[in-house]
Write an enzyme that holds these catalytic residues in place. Structure first.
Site, PDB file in Angstrom:
ATOM      1  N   LEU A  78       0.831  -1.202   0.000  1.00  0.00           N
ATOM      2  CA  LEU A  78       0.000   0.000   0.000  1.00  0.00           C
ATOM      3  C   LEU A  78       0.868   1.256   0.000  1.00  0.00           C
ATOM      4  CD1 LEU A  78      -2.831   1.209   0.343  1.00  0.00           C
ATOM      5  CD2 LEU A  78      -2.386   1.160   2.801  1.00  0.00           C
ATOM      6  N   ASP A  79       0.530   2.210  -0.841  1.00  0.00           N
ATOM      7  CA  ASP A  79       1.262   3.483  -0.953  1.00  0.00           C
ATOM      8  C   ASP A  79       2.724   3.281  -1.333  1.00  0.00           C
ATOM      9  OD1 ASP A  79      -1.017   4.835  -0.299  1.00  0.00           O
ATOM     10  OD2 ASP A  79      -0.439   5.294   1.751  1.00  0.00           O
TER      11      ASP A  79
END
Lengths: 284, 284, 284, 284
Positions: free
Chosen positions: C227-228
């Site tokens: 994520l990210d």
């Protein structure tokens, strides 16, 4: 912007309440002071103001202005200062081995582009010494090996001797101790070679390369005891591509560091910065 | 970007046709040259190419490379050159009274940020003389009053004496005559204090103020006989507001001039520019 | 840039060695293909290439080109693809309540500015539904309350039904599960409302306000299980001042998000992106 | 920036003299109005001021504020206005065949990002009609063949019917006649597809290509009888390279036009613009 015709700059901040602008500008009107630029901003209960203008009555010294305003400041619980826009700020510069940023400050001092009066250069490295000596500027070599107590006292004495209005860390690669910051009450501006808060710490370009970012940046900030966490004054970025190696990034990084440091110094010399609770108000 | 490991740069352009890349890269493959970066672009019937890489076989001199490629160039009707990316370019700088741009070039020469070897400074004004002399650089004062025939011969002799790879006009406020440009075959880069083609001529900032533009810019270009019309190398702008007086605009204008001139010089030293029919190809 | 006259785009990457350019461009020369743009870059032992040009011989289909090149790719251990620059990419868009980014994609589809063919909109919120329905586009409401197993199967079926070339998360405020990412092999581009890696996670603008940063940014990246942390495609920033409240920052943040997402989509549709080991090569 | 807590915006300008700030802010203090942002600037004998704040006493209507201030304005010879920051401005949009700019305005109206209330679309072309009709907006087709007297009366009637606060020319490719501008007293904002004053007139991208510029730009300005010479509100540029063909330049030009137009509209809706003698004051 600093107008050639401006004679006085006023900066102040205090708790917000109704009527502050009227109270302050009323004082200036009574003194026959023509306000050419006024910026005022309030947020979260704090009032910030910057005034620039010219004396239409008989000229008064900065000290007289300061004394005359004192009763109002006491009434409003206001921190304030008056400044002469033509004054050159006394600057002591700290640097290390990396030359672009110190040379940028030198260059802007030599060209007269900025109202700074460079008084001395302090370095824990000898790289810049020959240039400084040719320019007839005092150069102090303070090697920073070992404990801070071995070299900081000398640095503090140098500062006391030159009594600067501002200390500039132009890629000085050593952290100032809390003791140093406690002794030296002069504002200190540092240039950090990343777009804070990204890539705090060492080797920001290697970190940026690995993460594959498309912009690299630089941050000028006031130095406080919180390393890399002082109030940010100015930031900017430059676009990079996949083809940039780490040395390439350092090269364009040096360009953006110079620009960001110069912009922060200009804002400081133009008396456009107020620090408050870990942030800065930077007027246009 | 110039890689530390790159050993040769190749630039060329010729009429476009099918198979040029194969012909050229085939030559390099036969020479055991590993291409690390290749940019090729064709437009309106002209083919432009830049190659950067490292010799995997035994190293050869620039002259050897140049001679070996000659038969292919003749076959393709190609203008071409080989370069050593580590070579420092010999530079002669012309300036006048305005200091920021000349000091930018000086600063980048002193810091070693750019592969330039500043050989001499020529000026029709004495403002920069003390700094140049302190840095032990040859300084030539050539006042430019009266007809060009009175001072250009001396300037031409200075150039002949230093045989630069590049002449930089760092806010040199005098137009070079067609005679000068005919005699001096060295590339000449000028920085113009506006975003060309806006505000050609004198006083661009006063013009910009009156027109109320919101950005001011600078343009670095090669000098040709068409004044302000030479091939553009680089341009950039900076945002201004209504509160900017003409002196304010000059101040931020100086910043952007320095950045644009420095970027153009870097592109030139990295051998990324090809001139063709009044335009430039500037590789990334 | 995509030229109207270009007929084929080729992308490839493989282990680097001497002679790759000659081998590849030799193939194109034999096929009477005129290379109009070639960008090649090698780093850390990997070779990346993009070729754009026109068929001078008789036109061949993408499939024919792909098959003819196969033996060379096998020899070089190369991942490669051929593309028709005129093809419109089938896109499915995911969004939530925030409208600027989804409307930017809609607007660029309606104007024909980008080679995308928007097939369907999926949202866990009803805010955008009326506009989508008026434009006669399929709209799917997939509320995302509860466990992902309750709604992702439906989303996966929608994707299977529309078989997009690209999925765009236009401020879709829900994390895709590893299961979803395992099932859906389509490239997914997300727009993140900060300049990654700064301010990862929720409320980046509140974080930015507290830290007093002077620029806020946006990041378009491919979605991976980290994520990210997916490979960054494009980033940009916008300048803010002390006077910006958090809602003000959200407003200008939305502007920069739209621009960054649109730029990333354009690069994708122009076949200028290669992903490799957590980074992207984005050709000019 | 417009704060959610701000209730009133005040704009004014008049001949400069000592004491104006005190006179004006004294009025607001007496009315128990808390000034949250004040920007004041004087140049060449003219005083410009913008105030934003909240009523701490009992709320008063815009009309009441306007009437109460009238005696001061008369005394100071001041042009002034009061505004409700939450009010949505009634907008009529003119466009032609080029869709990106009109769709940008549509998109920002649909998303609610800007305080505009789009009332009608007028076009001399049918390209945008289907989208406008689907969105249930009034669409007027006014072909502009022949003399202006054949179609401008109808356009003027449409404007009278919708009584907009602002007319936006979103790439409307027809010059408004002096008669039109005399009849219609509503402010008109135009987006021009170049960085004025460069490349005035037709085909700016072809001109830019030939001149080999490295940046292309866009300009939003108020429309006056001087074609392409109205007061500039906002400008921006985007970097291009040698590889950009004219269609490529149009494509990225459309992006920057959209951004510049949107920024100008936002400044207008935030009541941050004062026009004076061919220039604009645009507050931050």
């Amino acid at each position: 912007m600093t107008k050639p015709s401006s004679e006085i700059i006023f900066l102040g901040h205090c708790p917000d309440r109704v009527g502050l602008d009227a109270r302050i500008t009323g004082f200036f009107a009574d003194e026959l002071f023509n306000i050419l630029d006024l910026s005022q901003h309030s947020e979260r209960g704090r009032f910030f103001i910057r005034i620039e203008g010219s004396e239409e009555g008989s000229p008064q010294s900065i000290q007289t202005w300061t004394e005359k305003f004192f009763p109002i400041a006491r009434e409003l619980d206001m921190a304030y200062s008056f400044h002469d826009p033509l004054e050159r700020l006394r600057v002591v510069m700290f640097c290390s081995k990396t030359l672009p940023c110190p040379l940028e400050v030198l260059s802007r001092w030599l060209s007269g582009e900025m109202r700074i009066d460079l008084r001395a250069v302090v370095s824990n490295h000898l790289a810049i010494e020959p240039i400084i000596r040719k320019l007839d500027l005092p150069f102090y070599h303070t090697p920073t090996t070992g404990d801070a107590s071995l070299f900081e006292p000398m640095q503090i004495r140098i500062i006391e001797q030159h009594s600067p209005d501002l200390i500039v860390l132009a890629r000085y690669m050593k952290i100032l101790s809390p003791h140093f910051l406690g002794e030296v009450r002069t504002p200190i501006i540092n240039i950090h070679h990343s777009f804070l808060p990204s890539f705090i710490g060492n080797d920001p370009y290697e970190q940026a390369y690995r993460r594959g970012v498309k912009l690299i940046g630089a941050t000028a900030h006031f130095v406080t005891c919180d390393l890399d966490e002082g109030p940010i004054i100015h930031q900017d970025v430059v676009r990079i591509g996949h083809q940039f190696s780490v040395p390439d990034m350092k090269q364009v990084g040096a360009d953006i560091e110079k620009q960001v440091l110069a912009s922060a110094l200009r804002k400081f010399t133009e008396r456009k910065i107020i620090q408050w609770e870990g942030r800065t108000v930077v007027f246009h």
